[in-house]
Structures are given as C-alpha cells and as structure tokens.
Write a protein that holds these residues in place. Structure first.
Motif, mmCIF file in Angstrom:
data_model
loop_
_atom_site.group_PDB
_atom_site.id
_atom_site.type_symbol
_atom_site.label_atom_id
_atom_site.label_comp_id
_atom_site.label_asym_id
_atom_site.label_seq_id
_atom_site.Cartn_x
_atom_site.Cartn_y
_atom_site.Cartn_z
ATOM 1 N N LEU A 1 -8.716 0.171 4.819
ATOM 2 C CA LEU A 1 -8.093 0.669 6.050
ATOM 3 C C LEU A 1 -7.900 2.179 6.016
ATOM 4 O O LEU A 1 -7.698 2.807 7.056
ATOM 5 N N VAL B 1 1.653 -3.611 3.786
ATOM 6 C CA VAL B 1 0.723 -4.285 4.688
ATOM 7 C C VAL B 1 0.674 -5.770 4.345
ATOM 8 O O VAL B 1 0.458 -6.138 3.188
ATOM 9 N N THR C 1 -7.146 -3.797 2.363
ATOM 10 C CA THR C 1 -6.098 -2.814 2.642
ATOM 11 C C THR C 1 -6.546 -1.410 2.257
ATOM 12 O O THR C 1 -6.317 -0.448 2.995
ATOM 13 N N ARG C 2 -7.200 -1.289 1.107
ATOM 14 C CA ARG C 2 -7.721 0.030 0.714
ATOM 15 C C ARG C 2 -8.743 0.529 1.728
ATOM 16 O O ARG C 2 -8.800 1.717 2.047
ATOM 17 N N ALA D 1 0.860 -1.183 0.000
ATOM 18 C CA ALA D 1 0.000 0.000 0.000
ATOM 19 C C ALA D 1 0.891 1.225 0.000
ATOM 20 O O ALA D 1 1.477 1.568 1.009
ATOM 21 N N LEU E 1 -1.281 -9.300 5.495
ATOM 22 C CA LEU E 1 -2.402 -9.829 6.263
ATOM 23 C C LEU E 1 -2.080 -11.231 6.766
ATOM 24 O O LEU E 1 -1.513 -12.048 6.039
#
Length: 270
Positions: free
Chosen positions: A244, A258, A241-242, A8, A260
C-alpha cells in the motif's frame, strides 16, 4: 468476517518496517485523586433526597415537583395547566447548578443504565460544569491537547498533551469534582492525529487494490486504525500492507494499524 490485523508503523526517522514508537514512551503523568478534588455541593438535592425518603415517593418525582414550584414562583407564564413540564416550559430552572432539563435526561439515563436516579446524578450530574472546563482547556491549548475523554463510567477524566503538562491546565483540572489523569509529552496533538488520519484515508482512497475502507483515530495511543477490504483478499497480509506504500506522516509518535477484511466495511471506492 475473516479479519487479519497488521501493524504498519510509520516512523518519520526510521527505516521502512521499523516498529512503532509506543505512545506511552517518555510521557509524564499526574493523577489528581477524587478524594483530593473539590466535592460537588448539592444541598438542595440532598434535601430533596431526604424529602423523598420521608414521603416514600421516588426522588425523580420529588425533583419534578420542586422544579414546578420554582418555575411557578419565578416565571410569569402559567404553570397550572394539565401536562405542564418545567423541563420543556421553563428551561431556566436550575437545581444545584444542574439545569432541570438535564435532571430529566438523567432519569432516562438511569433507566437505560439500570442504575438508580441518585447514582445517575452522582455520576453524570457535573457534566455541564465539566464541559465548561473542557471547553476552556481546548480553547487555551488547541495545539497541545492530544485528547480528553471520560473514563471509569464517567467518574474520571483523562487529558493528554503533546508536550509538558501546562501549569494552567493543572489548575483547571483541580476544579473538577472527579479524578483527573493528565498525561504529558505524548508527542502529538489531537489536531495532528486528525490530519494524519485524513492523509491516510486520502492515500488509501487512491489505491486501486482497495475496494472499501474505514478509519478512526485512537487519541490514547496515537494510532490511526484503518480497516481495508482488498479487491482481492491476499494470502500474505503483511506483504499486501507493505504494498500500500502508506505515506510518511512526519511524526514518529503517530502510527497506523491496518486491518484487512474480506467483507465490505464502508462505501465502495470510486
């Protein structure tokens, strides 16, 4: 552990989803080859090596005997009692600029690394003097240093700078008895990278979809690397992720990676 990695990138000036700016882009590098650097002069240790070879005793034992003799002639304290150890009793004993206590530690390092005592001294014996130079660099350039680390099994040092390589830093680096690589114009300082990490960690701790998380910074690349355990593992890692909505760090040379994880990675969020 099921792990999905997503990069990201946080770009201060680019649109959402823009790629990261590589840490190496636009940098300058100066390499001070070891052959051109000052050599460590260890005349006493060289003499003790010859003594060890001639006597058939291990160098570590010969060094200990020598330290005991030095302590006996320079210390008002008794040195003839059973179990006397100059490393513990006389910490001021120094051989060729290396405190004897460190030479004792190097024996343990040699055994742990599976190398000879001689090699341990060669590789690690200058760390005290190196530390003084490193401390001076950090003191003189607190807002410019982007990271200092040993490389090549402690045989070299790599020093990064946010902006151009300062002439004074080059001067200090030339005093080190090892290969030194200086990298300038990295675009971030170590302090800024730590601040960016704190910002990201604080933000992720506030996110309800995050169960646990941990983070560390890579001073070489300018990345804040975060491992997140979602409360519910998503099918689409990139979309999660986006979602977040990571904060803008204000520096295009600092990015966030990032990863996961389906398993817990740290203390659970409150």
């Amino acid at each position: 552990m099921a792990v999905i990695a997503v990069l990201a990138a946080l770009c201060a000036c680019g649109p959402s989803g823009a790629g990261p700016v590589p840490a190496a882009a636009g940098t300058e590098t100066i390499v001070l080859r070891r052959a051109d650097q000052p050599q460590a002069h260890r005349s006493t240790l060289e003499r003790l090596k010859r003594e060890a070879a001639a006597s058939g005793r291990p160098l570590e034992e010969v060094v200990k005997r020598y330290a005991a003799r030095v302590a006996a002639t320079s210390s008002p304290r008794p040195t003839d009692f059973e179990g006397y150890d100059p490393a513990a009793t006389d910490p001021d004993v120094v051989i060729d600029g290396i405190p004897y206590a460190e030479l004792v530690d190097l024996g343990a390092v040699a055994r742990a690394e599976g190398i000879s005592y001689e090699e341990a001294i060669d590789r690690f014996g200058s760390q005290s003097s190196n530390s003084r130079v490193i401390d001076e660099l950090n003191a003189e350039f607190p807002d410019e240093i982007s990271g200092i680390r040993y490389v090549d099994d402690q045989r070299g040092l790599r020093i990064g700078f946010k902006g151009p390589i300062p002439a004074r830093a080059l001067e200090l680096a030339r005093t080190l008895p090892m290969e030194v690589t200086l990298v300038g114009r990295k675009g971030f300082s170590a302090a800024e990278l730590r601040e960016a990490q704190d910002t990201v960690v604080s933000w992720l701790r506030s996110r309800p979809e995050v169960a646990t998380m941990m983070a560390h910074s890579d001073e070489e690349t300018g990345q804040v690397k975060v491992t997140v355990q979602p409360k519910v593992m998503p099918d689409d890692a990139a979309e999660f992720t986006r979602g977040l909505q990571l904060p803008d760090l204000g520096n295009p040379r600092i990015s966030v990676e990032v990863t996961l994880s389906a398993e817990p990675v740290a203390v659970r969020q409150q």
